[in-house]
Write a protein that holds these residues in place. Structure first.
Motif, PDB file in Angstrom:
ATOM      1  N   THR A  55       0.797  -1.227   0.000  1.00  0.00           N
ATOM      2  CA  THR A  55       0.000   0.000   0.000  1.00  0.00           C
ATOM      3  C   THR A  55       0.833   1.283   0.000  1.00  0.00           C
ATOM      4  N   ALA A  56       2.131   1.171   0.243  1.00  0.00           N
ATOM      5  CA  ALA A  56       2.981   2.367   0.276  1.00  0.00           C
ATOM      6  C   ALA A  56       3.018   3.033  -1.098  1.00  0.00           C
ATOM      7  N   PRO A  57       3.049   4.365  -1.148  1.00  0.00           N
ATOM      8  CA  PRO A  57       3.059   5.057  -2.444  1.00  0.00           C
ATOM      9  C   PRO A  57       4.365   4.852  -3.188  1.00  0.00           C
ATOM     10  N   ILE A  58       4.267   4.697  -4.506  1.00  0.00           N
ATOM     11  CA  ILE A  58       5.466   4.612  -5.347  1.00  0.00           C
ATOM     12  C   ILE A  58       6.109   5.996  -5.401  1.00  0.00           C
ATOM     13  N   LEU A  59       7.409   6.055  -5.134  1.00  0.00           N
ATOM     14  CA  LEU A  59       8.119   7.335  -5.084  1.00  0.00           C
ATOM     15  C   LEU A  59       9.170   7.395  -6.183  1.00  0.00           C
ATOM     16  N   VAL A  60       9.166   8.486  -6.941  1.00  0.00           N
ATOM     17  CA  VAL A  60      10.152   8.709  -7.993  1.00  0.00           C
ATOM     18  C   VAL A  60      10.589  10.164  -7.947  1.00  0.00           C
ATOM     19  N   ARG A  61      11.596  10.504  -8.720  1.00  0.00           N
ATOM     20  CA  ARG A  61      12.081  11.888  -8.754  1.00  0.00           C
ATOM     21  C   ARG A  61      10.944  12.841  -9.088  1.00  0.00           C
ATOM     22  N   GLY A  62      10.834  13.900  -8.321  1.00  0.00           N
ATOM     23  CA  GLY A  62       9.770  14.874  -8.511  1.00  0.00           C
ATOM     24  C   GLY A  62       8.642  14.727  -7.511  1.00  0.00           C
ATOM     25  N   THR A  63       8.574  13.589  -6.814  1.00  0.00           N
ATOM     26  CA  THR A  63       7.528  13.390  -5.818  1.00  0.00           C
ATOM     27  C   THR A  63       7.745  14.296  -4.618  1.00  0.00           C
ATOM     28  N   VAL A  64       6.672  14.891  -4.131  1.00  0.00           N
ATOM     29  CA  VAL A  64       6.714  15.705  -2.911  1.00  0.00           C
ATOM     30  C   VAL A  64       5.619  15.169  -1.989  1.00  0.00           C
ATOM     31  N   THR A  65       6.018  14.465  -0.935  1.00  0.00           N
ATOM     32  CA  THR A  65       5.050  13.846  -0.037  1.00  0.00           C
ATOM     33  C   THR A  65       5.727  13.523   1.291  1.00  0.00           C
ATOM     34  N   PRO A  66       4.960  13.424   2.378  1.00  0.00           N
ATOM     35  CA  PRO A  66       5.552  13.055   3.667  1.00  0.00           C
ATOM     36  C   PRO A  66       6.290  11.718   3.627  1.00  0.00           C
ATOM     37  N   ALA A  67       5.873  10.811   2.742  1.00  0.00           N
ATOM     38  CA  ALA A  67       6.548   9.514   2.643  1.00  0.00           C
ATOM     39  C   ALA A  67       8.009   9.693   2.247  1.00  0.00           C
ATOM     40  N   VAL A  68       8.289  10.661   1.386  1.00  0.00           N
ATOM     41  CA  VAL A  68       9.674  10.941   0.989  1.00  0.00           C
ATOM     42  C   VAL A  68      10.469  11.395   2.203  1.00  0.00           C
ATOM     43  N   ARG A  69       9.857  12.206   3.021  1.00  0.00           N
ATOM     44  CA  ARG A  69      10.536  12.701   4.233  1.00  0.00           C
ATOM     45  C   ARG A  69      10.910  11.542   5.160  1.00  0.00           C
TER      46      ARG A  69
END
Length: 213
Positions: A55-69
């Protein structure tokens, strides 16, 4: 006012809007199987326990989200990342993810998909201490029966206990899935008086509470 001039202005505005829409990061759109709430309900607390690979969001360059943090925080703790904890998936984060992927023999594409999430959570669970002291609040009269499908704080506390005991390696997410049931069953196998059913019933609760008392 000149009609041709007005049409020219409208055309320029339309082209500008199209360009802006065209450069918006694709990753801000929920991936297949995700909903917008999957992205917005995340709290950036530096912990990965609230995520699961499916269920975790897919993260790629350009993503801005708390998950990246959260990913940045963990990668920094592990020495892979030395940039700012800003929740922006930029070049430094990308390089850190690639380095992490190589360390785990994954495809080093800088994309945090299900496989990379699994590796991140595995590394997080192995390197982050857990606290099973919360079990002291339970008694045989108040402890709920836990089985596959159960959710909540009691499940989290059992997962933390089993992780500390070396039976469980998954996420402490409060979701009683097959991995949690299997770890409960492994715990039960140590005790002749327990039925190996993977369910935290009264007898299993009694043994767990005796262990932590």
């Amino acid at each position: 006012m000149n009609t041709q001039f007005i049409r020219s202005k409208i055309l320029r505005v339309s082209l500008f809007s199209a360009l802006v829409l065209g450069v918006l990061p694709v990753s801000m759109t929920p991936a297949r199987g995700q909903t917008s709430s999957t992205l917005t309900n995340i709290i950036a607390d530096g912990k990965l326990t609230e995520y699961s690979p499916s269920t975790a969001p897919i993260l790629v360059r350009g993503t801005v989200t708390p998950a990246v943090r959260d990913v940045q925080t963990f990668l920094k703790q592990q020495g892979f990342y030395n940039g700012s904890i800003d929740g922006i998936y930029g070049p430094n984060t990308y390089s850190a993810v690639v380095t992490f992927q190589r360390s785990r023999n994954l495809t080093a594409d800088g994309r945090i998909d299900q496989n990379t999430w699994e590796a991140l959570l595995d590394a997080y669970n192995r390197n982050t201490p857990v606290n099973s002291n919360n079990l002291s609040q339970y008694s045989l009269n108040t402890a709920p029966i836990l089985t596959i499908g159960s959710q909540g704080q009691a499940v989290k506390d059992i997962q933390a206990f089993l992780k500390q005991q070396g039976y469980y390696t998954g996420a402490v997410d409060g979701i009683y899935g097959y991995a949690t049931a299997a770890s409960v069953e492994a715990f039960q196998q140590r005790y002749a008086n327990l039925q190996n059913d993977g369910i935290v019933g009264r007898n299993t609760w009694s043994t767990i509470l005796d262990t932590v008392s």
